[in-house]
Write an enzyme that holds these catalytic residues in place. Sequence first.
Site, PDB file in Angstrom:
ATOM      1  N   ASN A   1      -4.312  -0.207   8.753  1.00  0.00           N
ATOM      2  CA  ASN A   1      -3.079   0.483   9.127  1.00  0.00           C
ATOM      3  C   ASN A   1      -3.266   1.108  10.505  1.00  0.00           C
ATOM      4  O   ASN A   1      -3.993   2.095  10.654  1.00  0.00           O
ATOM      5  CB  ASN A   1      -2.767   1.545   8.071  1.00  0.00           C
ATOM      6  CG  ASN A   1      -1.589   2.423   8.449  1.00  0.00           C
ATOM      7  OD1 ASN A   1      -0.866   2.157   9.404  1.00  0.00           O
ATOM      8  ND2 ASN A   1      -1.392   3.500   7.705  1.00  0.00           N
TER       9      ASN A   1
ATOM     10  N   CYS B   1      -1.590   4.991  12.471  1.00  0.00           N
ATOM     11  CA  CYS B   1      -2.202   6.320  12.436  1.00  0.00           C
ATOM     12  C   CYS B   1      -2.372   6.876  13.855  1.00  0.00           C
ATOM     13  O   CYS B   1      -2.594   6.127  14.801  1.00  0.00           O
ATOM     14  CB  CYS B   1      -3.564   6.248  11.764  1.00  0.00           C
ATOM     15  SG  CYS B   1      -3.502   5.631  10.092  1.00  0.00           S
TER      16      CYS B   1
ATOM     17  N   GLY C   1       9.082  -4.738   3.918  1.00  0.00           N
ATOM     18  CA  GLY C   1      10.081  -3.819   4.444  1.00  0.00           C
ATOM     19  C   GLY C   1      11.404  -4.024   3.733  1.00  0.00           C
ATOM     20  O   GLY C   1      12.195  -4.889   4.116  1.00  0.00           O
TER      21      GLY C   1
ATOM     22  N   LYS D   1      -3.713   2.087  -2.295  1.00  0.00           N
ATOM     23  CA  LYS D   1      -3.373   3.290  -1.540  1.00  0.00           C
ATOM     24  C   LYS D   1      -4.258   3.386  -0.312  1.00  0.00           C
ATOM     25  O   LYS D   1      -5.449   3.117  -0.369  1.00  0.00           O
ATOM     26  CB  LYS D   1      -3.591   4.521  -2.441  1.00  0.00           C
ATOM     27  CG  LYS D   1      -3.183   5.833  -1.811  1.00  0.00           C
ATOM     28  CD  LYS D   1      -1.688   6.017  -1.852  1.00  0.00           C
ATOM     29  CE  LYS D   1      -1.274   7.359  -1.267  1.00  0.00           C
ATOM     30  NZ  LYS D   1      -1.400   7.404   0.210  1.00  0.00           N
TER      31      LYS D   1
ATOM     32  N   SER E   1       0.821  -1.211   0.000  1.00  0.00           N
ATOM     33  CA  SER E   1       0.000   0.000   0.000  1.00  0.00           C
ATOM     34  C   SER E   1       0.857   1.264   0.000  1.00  0.00           C
ATOM     35  O   SER E   1       1.883   1.339   0.671  1.00  0.00           O
ATOM     36  CB  SER E   1      -0.902   0.002   1.234  1.00  0.00           C
ATOM     37  OG  SER E   1      -1.648   1.188   1.311  1.00  0.00           O
TER      38      SER E   1
ATOM     39  N   GLY F   1       1.257  11.741   3.819  1.00  0.00           N
ATOM     40  CA  GLY F   1       0.083  12.104   4.613  1.00  0.00           C
ATOM     41  C   GLY F   1      -1.214  11.490   4.134  1.00  0.00           C
ATOM     42  O   GLY F   1      -2.286  12.088   4.266  1.00  0.00           O
TER      43      GLY F   1
ATOM     44  N   ASN G   1      -6.653  -1.056   1.932  1.00  0.00           N
ATOM     45  CA  ASN G   1      -5.933  -0.572   3.110  1.00  0.00           C
ATOM     46  C   ASN G   1      -6.706   0.608   3.695  1.00  0.00           C
ATOM     47  O   ASN G   1      -7.044   1.554   2.978  1.00  0.00           O
ATOM     48  CB  ASN G   1      -4.523  -0.158   2.703  1.00  0.00           C
ATOM     49  CG  ASN G   1      -3.694   0.345   3.871  1.00  0.00           C
ATOM     50  OD1 ASN G   1      -3.890   1.465   4.353  1.00  0.00           O
ATOM     51  ND2 ASN G   1      -2.753  -0.457   4.318  1.00  0.00           N
TER      52      ASN G   1
END
Length: 303
Positions: free
Chosen positions: A126, A129, A242, A45, A21, A72, A99
């Site tokens: 996610n 946040c 990652g 996204k 994402s 952001g 996501n």
Amino acid sequence: MADMQVTIAGVKLKNPVIAASGTFGFGREYGEFFDISKLGGIAVKGLTLEERQGNPPPRVAETPAGMLNSVGLQNPGVEAFIERELPWLREQGATVIANIAGSTVEDYCRMAWRLSETDVDMIEMNISCPNVKAGGAAFGTDAATAAEVTREVRAHCKKPLMVKLSPNVTDIVSIARAVEAAGADALSVINTLLGMRIDIKTRRPILHQNVGGLSGPAVFPIALRMVWQVANAVQIPVVGLGGIASAADAVEMLLAGAAAVQVGTANFTDPYAMMKILVDLEEYLDENHIASVRELTGGVIPY
């Protein structure tokens, strides 16, 4: 040819290579380079309830062996995604992982409920946040808070729920276990690490927000370690990400315990990165007489 199919939380993927994402948009741009249906899946996204313009620039910076971003969560909002992007992704034959990102538990629940009414295949939450109702600390940095948002979202989510863990913690295992106990079907490990760069001429941070998320090959050993720790602590599938930039990286991540992998920053340097990883991964399996990619998961031999 080796069997490349994997199953994550009941969702069958053609192969274990998923677009991460925030690095693949909604697939339209990359669809001009290759057939995106050949990927195991696409984590789109990050979506919020309403449209977001994101942070002011500069919001991306190069680092040694990686990049920083503070975009952001710029996105058109969940309803625009459902109306415009999801039908196109379905036409392409893609496996879609939605996501979601929120600033309150209620935000997450509303999006999970709304997306559950669509034909997305999975929801990735996610939790890096900031929780505005709890002073701005990220949902994912505290085991109790991570469990709370997972439990609430689980009650509103009809789709398989994968929780994306933050690496910016002292003990990722305790958070992984808490999220599993709260009802997560899978975990994605890890999100970006917090980093910073400074322009020595202006003495200002390079990013307008001062700090941002570090990704790319530089974070790979940290991500690999965390995937290994989490995979050995939970019973649900772990998707590793990652810094993966090659098939060798993907194999390492699978051996550490991942059932599938996500590729992100590598897509910025080479739009064909994931397709190359897929081809090389198949070659690795064939050369080593491995019948199924699933045999790699957790196959590391400890000392």
